[in-house]
Design an enzyme around this catalytic site. Structure first.
Site, PDB file in Angstrom:
ATOM      1  CE1 TYR A 197       6.289  11.559   5.483  1.00 20.17           C
ATOM      2  CE2 TYR A 197       5.469  10.520   3.371  1.00 20.17           C
ATOM      3  CZ  TYR A 197       6.458  11.406   3.949  1.00 20.17           C
ATOM      4  OH  TYR A 197       7.515  12.147   3.449  1.00 20.17           O
ATOM      5  CG  ASP A 292      -2.464  12.666   2.593  1.00 18.61           C
ATOM      6  OD1 ASP A 292      -2.667  12.525   1.290  1.00 18.61           O
ATOM      7  OD2 ASP A 292      -1.288  12.845   3.161  1.00 18.61           O
ATOM      8  CE  LYS A 320       2.130   8.068  -2.739  1.00 19.01           C
ATOM      9  NZ  LYS A 320       3.633   7.783  -2.804  1.00 19.01           N
TER      10      LYS A 320
HETATM   11  C1  LIG Z   1      -0.491   9.762   2.379  1.00 17.85           C
HETATM   12  C2  LIG Z   1       0.624  10.477   1.839  1.00 17.85           C
HETATM   13  N1  LIG Z   1       0.591  11.831   1.859  1.00 17.85           N
HETATM   14  C3  LIG Z   1       1.710  12.665   1.426  1.00 17.85           C
HETATM   15  C4  LIG Z   1       2.823  11.923   0.780  1.00 17.85           C
HETATM   16  C5  LIG Z   1       3.848  12.721   0.263  1.00 17.85           C
HETATM   17  O1  LIG Z   1       3.932  12.691  -0.979  1.00 17.85           O
HETATM   18  P1  LIG Z   1       5.158  12.932  -1.621  1.00 17.85           P
HETATM   19  O2  LIG Z   1       6.177  11.707  -1.690  1.00 17.85           O
HETATM   20  O3  LIG Z   1       5.002  13.066  -3.307  1.00 17.85           O
HETATM   21  O4  LIG Z   1       5.744  14.266  -1.061  1.00 17.85           O
HETATM   22  C6  LIG Z   1       2.601  10.530   0.552  1.00 17.85           C
HETATM   23  C7  LIG Z   1       3.814   9.933  -0.098  1.00 17.85           C
HETATM   24  O5  LIG Z   1       3.916   8.466   0.160  1.00 17.85           O
HETATM   25  C8  LIG Z   1       1.522   9.728   1.061  1.00 17.85           C
HETATM   26  O6  LIG Z   1       1.594   8.450   1.040  1.00 17.85           O
END
Ligand SMILES: Cc1ncc(COP(=O)(O)O)c(C=O)c1O
Length: 480
Positions: A197, A292, A320
């Site tokens: 994700y 990511d 985060k």
């Molecule tokens: C690996 C990863 N990338 C991107 C995101 C998206 O982040 P946000 O929820 O702050 O938009 C998340 C969210 O959990 C994530 O786990």
């Protein structure tokens, strides 16, 4: 209230209540460490449970009202408990490793606001720093020195990052980094992995793991075909498919983006050769490698997964933890690439609240704590105890299970495994997970309400928390 006693570990539910936010004592890493007692992962436990009075009446009332006000009653889908059944608990307050709902039930929390709370919730030092910063205002929409401080901390910590751009969420970070990779390479196509994700921007909503999988949505309506037509996908840990995609789309692939350890299909670690091979393949093909690290950044180690595995990508996204519980995201990488970002370069990306002093302050104080020696060793120790303990009692109760962890991130599945991909993860008995989940909630343990989400520990989790959790799991495993 339940009272669980484990031999060698005195546990009293009531003692945990003293950590409520109104109390002046916070669960600091130091204090939890000093009270920490090492207990073997094969624990002999005597569990005596007085049935606690577990009701969710107020939660239900509030959530029922919320359903009329917000789609599904929530502002982010997985919170709605769709895959585990029942109604979500409505939270009143958090402190350290614990949360309290509006009915007064107390929980040991392994979600940590989905990752940011790595030093514990509502840390006294972070709260005090925020109060100081707030006296000067909450948002300037103009440069402030706190941006420099956090930027320097991020740059010195994360091997791939020479320059950084702060944004307001992980989604925004991934959107920005994708545009940047395309701008820099002059290519359109990207490879992402099934079950990873990268936020909810259109190009990434293809086989996107937890939220989408949990709801059983194949892809989201409203995403134009054109937005995903350049998104190529491969199973995680499958190098052959990646090689084939590069062969078929020679000179067209801008970047490979991945979660270096997956958290959005449950916890899935890369095979030993996987990250290294991706580094080689992208280099050979003139494509960028993007980690990511929204979830893994400052969680697997201070320098993230890239430091942990010793593989340096071209670009990295963060979120985060670097906002310490306030909305934040960031992307960064090699200077020559980052200098394409406006106004240094032509790739446009902007944000009203980006770099605001509150998020910067919470991030700075969170990272300061994480830089102290021993933090990641502590996370390794307690998370290891937790996952080993859960697997031990689960298997002893006759359940087929597998699981794993790296420092502050963990997961387990109701399948014998091994789990190397989202396809493997889907073999888990999700109905059993749902029963386990609801049982644990009643015992005062809050895991992520989906089989396909990793769990998180924090510096505020004590060995007593862990032993309590294992004892509760042992009881629940016998019933499901
Ligand atoms: C690996 C990863 N990338 C991107 C995101 C998206 O982040 P946000 O929820 O702050 O938009 C998340 C969210 O959990 C994530 O786990």
């Amino acid at each position: 209230m339940a009272a669980i006693s484990a031999s060698g570990v005195g546990l009293s539910w009531r003692s945990k209540l003293s950590q409520r936010p109104s109390s002046s004592s916070s669960s600091s890493y130091g204090s939890s460490r000093s009270s920490h007692r090492r207990v073997s992962s094969t624990i002999k436990m005597t569990v005596s449970v007085e049935k606690k009075n577990f009701t969710l009446q107020k939660s239900e009332e509030i959530f029922n009202a919320a359903k009329d006000l917000m789609p599904g009653g929530v502002n982010s889908p997985v919170r709605a408990f769709k895959s585990v059944g029942g109604q979500p608990i409505v939270i009143d307050s958090v402190k350290g490793s614990h949360m309290w709902d509006v009915d007064g039930n107390e929980y040991i929390d392994y979600v940590g606001s989905w990752g940011p709370a790595i030093i514990g919730h509502a840390d006294d030092e972070v709260l005090a720093a925020l109060a100081e910063t707030m006296k000067k205002g909450t948002s300037f929409g103009a440069p402030c020195v706190l941006e420099n401080v956090l930027a320097e901390m991020v740059i010195s910590a994360v091997p791939s990052i020479e320059m950084v751009r702060f944004v307001n969420s992980g989604t925004e970070a991934c959107m920005g980094v994708l545009r940047l990779a395309r701008a820099f390479t002059g290519r359109q196509k990207i490879i992402k992995f099934e079950g990873c994700y990268h936020g909810h921007a259109d190009p990434f909503l293809v086989k996107a793991g937890s939220g989408v999988a949990t709801l059983g949505l194949p892809d989201s309506p409203g995403v134009p075909k054109a937005a995903t037509s350049d998104t190529l996908t491969s199973p995680y840990n499958d190098l052959q498919t990646v090689k084939d995609l590069f062969e078929t789309h020679k000179g067209e692939i801008a970047a490979v983006i991945l979660e270096p350890v997956v958290g959005n299909s449950g916890f899935i670690a890369p095979k030993p050769e996987f990250l290294n091979a991706l580094r080689q393949i992208t280099k050979e093909n003139g494509a960028l490698l993007i980690f990511d690290e929204v979830m893994t950044g400052f969680r697997l180690s201070y320098g993230g997964a890239q430091e942990y595995f010793g593989i340096t990508p071209d670009l990295t996204t963060l979120g985060k933890i670097i906002g310490g519980g306030l909305p934040v995201g960031a992307y960064g990488g090699r200077r020559e690439i980052m200098e394409m970002v406006a106004p240094a370069g032509p790739m446009y990306q902007a944000g009203t609240l980006s770099g605001n002093p509150l998020a910067m302050t919470a991030g700075i104080h969170t990272l300061k704590r994480l830089k102290e020696p021993g933090c990641y060793q502590y996370l390794d120790r307690i998370t290891g105890e937790l996952i080993q303990g859960i697997l031990d009692v689960g298997k002893r109760a006759g359940h087929e299970m597998c699981g794993g962890y790296i420092n502050g991130m963990f997961g387990f599945f109701f399948t014998g495994g091994p789990v190397y991909s989202f396809e493997d993860a889907k073999k888990s008995d999700t109905a059993k997970f749902a029963r386990f989940y609801r049982g644990m909630l009643e015992e005062g343990v809050y895991f992520a309400p989906s089989q396909f989400e990793a769990g998180f520990t924090s510096l505020a989790h004590t060995s007593e928390d862990i032993q309590w959790t294992i004892a509760a799991a042992e009881k629940v495993f016998r019933k499901i």
